[in-house]
Write an enzyme that holds these catalytic residues in place. Structure first.
Site, PDB file in Angstrom:
ATOM      1  N   LYS A   5      -8.564  -1.019  -2.104  1.00 55.35           N
ATOM      2  CA  LYS A   5      -7.837   0.192  -2.993  1.00 55.35           C
ATOM      3  C   LYS A   5      -6.662  -0.348  -3.745  1.00 55.35           C
ATOM      4  CE  LYS A   5      -7.198   2.294   0.739  1.00 55.35           C
ATOM      5  NZ  LYS A   5      -7.792   1.452   1.711  1.00 55.35           N
ATOM      6  N   GLU A  46       3.018   1.915   3.155  1.00 54.78           N
ATOM      7  CA  GLU A  46       2.356   0.953   2.790  1.00 54.78           C
ATOM      8  C   GLU A  46       3.066  -0.543   3.192  1.00 54.78           C
ATOM      9  OE1 GLU A  46      -1.075   0.220   1.943  1.00 54.78           O
ATOM     10  OE2 GLU A  46      -1.282   2.169   2.728  1.00 54.78           O
ATOM     11  N   ARG A  47       2.542  -1.590   2.847  1.00 53.95           N
ATOM     12  CA  ARG A  47       3.084  -2.888   3.346  1.00 53.95           C
ATOM     13  C   ARG A  47       4.199  -3.038   2.212  1.00 53.95           C
ATOM     14  NH1 ARG A  47      -1.837  -2.457   3.560  1.00 53.95           N
ATOM     15  NH2 ARG A  47      -3.175  -2.643   5.155  1.00 53.95           N
TER      16      ARG A  47
END
Length: 464
Positions: free
Chosen positions: A154, A180-181
């Site tokens: 993604k 997210e990261r």
């Protein structure tokens, strides 16, 4: 400015007691004196007590601390000063490049544009990715979802879209990193910097390590900045065409689930918050195009356990114009981008929008792939030799089509060593038209793997 005091702290949820005559409104921002912590009012419990959610860490807070009401919702800086900067949920810079130089601020809670103000568009947005342009074309001012489980690409797909669209598109972009990261946020910043488009992007991050209140609101912060760019009129009274990237919309829902449980609401299906559809609607209804400007949004949607019927991705589906579904089976067979050509859809794939030729080729490609899918069981049991001649032809062409859908990405160049390819829509249509007509039946299928246009296939076949 009314003030109260903290009477209870449970994780990210804090109860504050005010005088009965000066209770703050729902969604008002409160400031804990002597700290950087901002709270947002979620519920009024009666007797002057409000239940709030913290927008940052609650470490070091204790009962009895004084809290001051700002009498307004959280507001964030907007305008050109935000471009090239990384900000948090409250609009504070986190890139150590000094304060954001703007006086202009907007509240993150706003009404969506009315029916009268909205405008639909059918202009196509070319991405340069063959499978997307052919089977699930994007519209300017539309909403696109990239659906996929863990590790099917993604973020890489989104980065490639940003690379292809944001660089070619002279307008402004806003990137909201939701839960997210941090590493990916860092990579994104450097990617934009290296390609000299940093001065056209505003970045808002509320990553995985942040408390749920922060992750729940960071998407609204990014959206508020995008709305301002869309609505800001130039000398001709026109707004702008803005790109909004959200990675990942599922984490927004997840933060809502965490907050909902902390606020004591009864969970609904699969443990999600009972207000799931409404919360998603509040965000998605604001991501829209008006008569003066447009917001084109591309959102990554994590699919828990690869189950598209999970309430979170299922709720997201309803709001989108195009859905790009990433498949683990396709990824495991080594075809990247791992986009499922039979599951991905777009409202733009209509002869009145894309033209008769494009529509017919797209549908013919899907027919061939669908027939191949049906024949796979027979092949597994009886082998290829038992098939009729025309079915054998379908299989050979389908395998070539599958491989031709693969494409080297610019953003993956550092890992693969293969230079990225951007294929114009005309080239894509020409290639698949020839494939379906049998013009390339003599070319071995490995020549179609990881190339750009059809001319590269022919050149590669000559070397084999």
């Amino acid at each position: 400015m009314s003030s109260g005091r903290i009477i209870q702290i449970i994780g990210a949820v804090i109860d504050v007691e005010f005088e009965r005559t000066s209770v703050p409104k729902i969604y008002d921002a409160l400031q804990v004196d002597g700290t950087e912590t901002t709270l947002e009012v979620q519920q009024q419990l009666g007797d002057g007590v409000v239940r709030t959610i913290a927008m940052g860490s609650t470490e070091g807070l204790k009962r009895g601390l004084t809290v001051t009401s700002t009498n307004a919702p959280i507001s964030v800086p907007v305008g050109t000063a935000t471009l090239g900067r990384i900000m948090d949920v409250l609009g504070r810079p986190i890139d150590e490049a000094g304060p954001v130089a703007t006086e202009e601020r907007l509240p993150i809670h706003r009404q969506a544009p009315s029916y009268a103000e909205q405008a639909a568009s059918t202009d196509l947005l070319e991405t340069g990715i063959k499978v997307i342009d052919l089977l699930c074309p994007f519209a300017k001012g539309g909403k696109v979802g990239l659906f996929g489980g863990a590790g099917v690409g993604k973020t890489v797909n989104m980065m490639e879209l940003i690379n292809n669209i944001a660089k070619a598109h002279s307008g402004l972009s806003v990137f909201a990193g939701v839960g997210e990261r941090t590493r990916e946020g860092n990579d994104f910043y450097h990617e934009m910097k290296d390609s000299n488009v940093l001065d056209k992007v505003a970045m808002v991050y509320g990553q995985m390590n942040e408390p749920p209140g922060n992750r729940l609101r960071v998407a609204l912060t990014g959206l508020t900045m995008a709305e301002y760019f869309r609505d800001e009129k130039d000398e001709n009274g026109k707004g702008r065409d803005v790109l909004l990237f959200v990675d990942n919309i599922y984490r927004y829902t997840l933060a809502g689930t965490e907050v909902s449980a902390l606020l004591g609401r009864m969970p609904s299906a699969v443990g999600y918050q009972p207000t799931l559809a409404e919360e998603m609607g509040v965000l998605q209804e604001r991501i829209t195009s008006t008569k003066s400007g447009s917001i084109t949004s591309i959102q990554a949607v994590y699919v828990p356990a690869d189950d598209l019927t999970d309430p979170s991705p299922a709720t997201t589906f309803a709001h989108l114009d195009a859905t790009v579904v990433l498949s683990r089976d396709i990824a495991s067979s080594g075809i990247y981008p791992a986009i499922d050509p039979l599951d991905s859809t777009s409202r733009q794939l209509d002869p009145l929008v894309v033209g008769q030729e494009h529509y017919e080729i797209a549908r013919a490609v899907q027919n061939v792939l669908q027939r191949y899918k049906e024949l796979k069981d027979i092949i597994a049991i009886l082998g290829m030799d038992e098939l009729a001649e025309e079915d054998k032809l379908v299989v050979y062409r389908a395998r070539k089509i599958q491989r031709f859908f693969s494409q080297p990405f610019h953003v993956a160049e550092v890992f693969t060593g293969a230079p990225g390819k951007l294929v114009p829509l005309k080239e894509t249509i020409r290639g698949f038209k020839g494939l379906l007509a049998g013009e390339y039946d003599h070319i071995p299928e490995q020549a179609f793997y990881m190339v750009g246009g059809i001319d590269e296939v022919i050149a590669k076949a000559e070397k084999l």
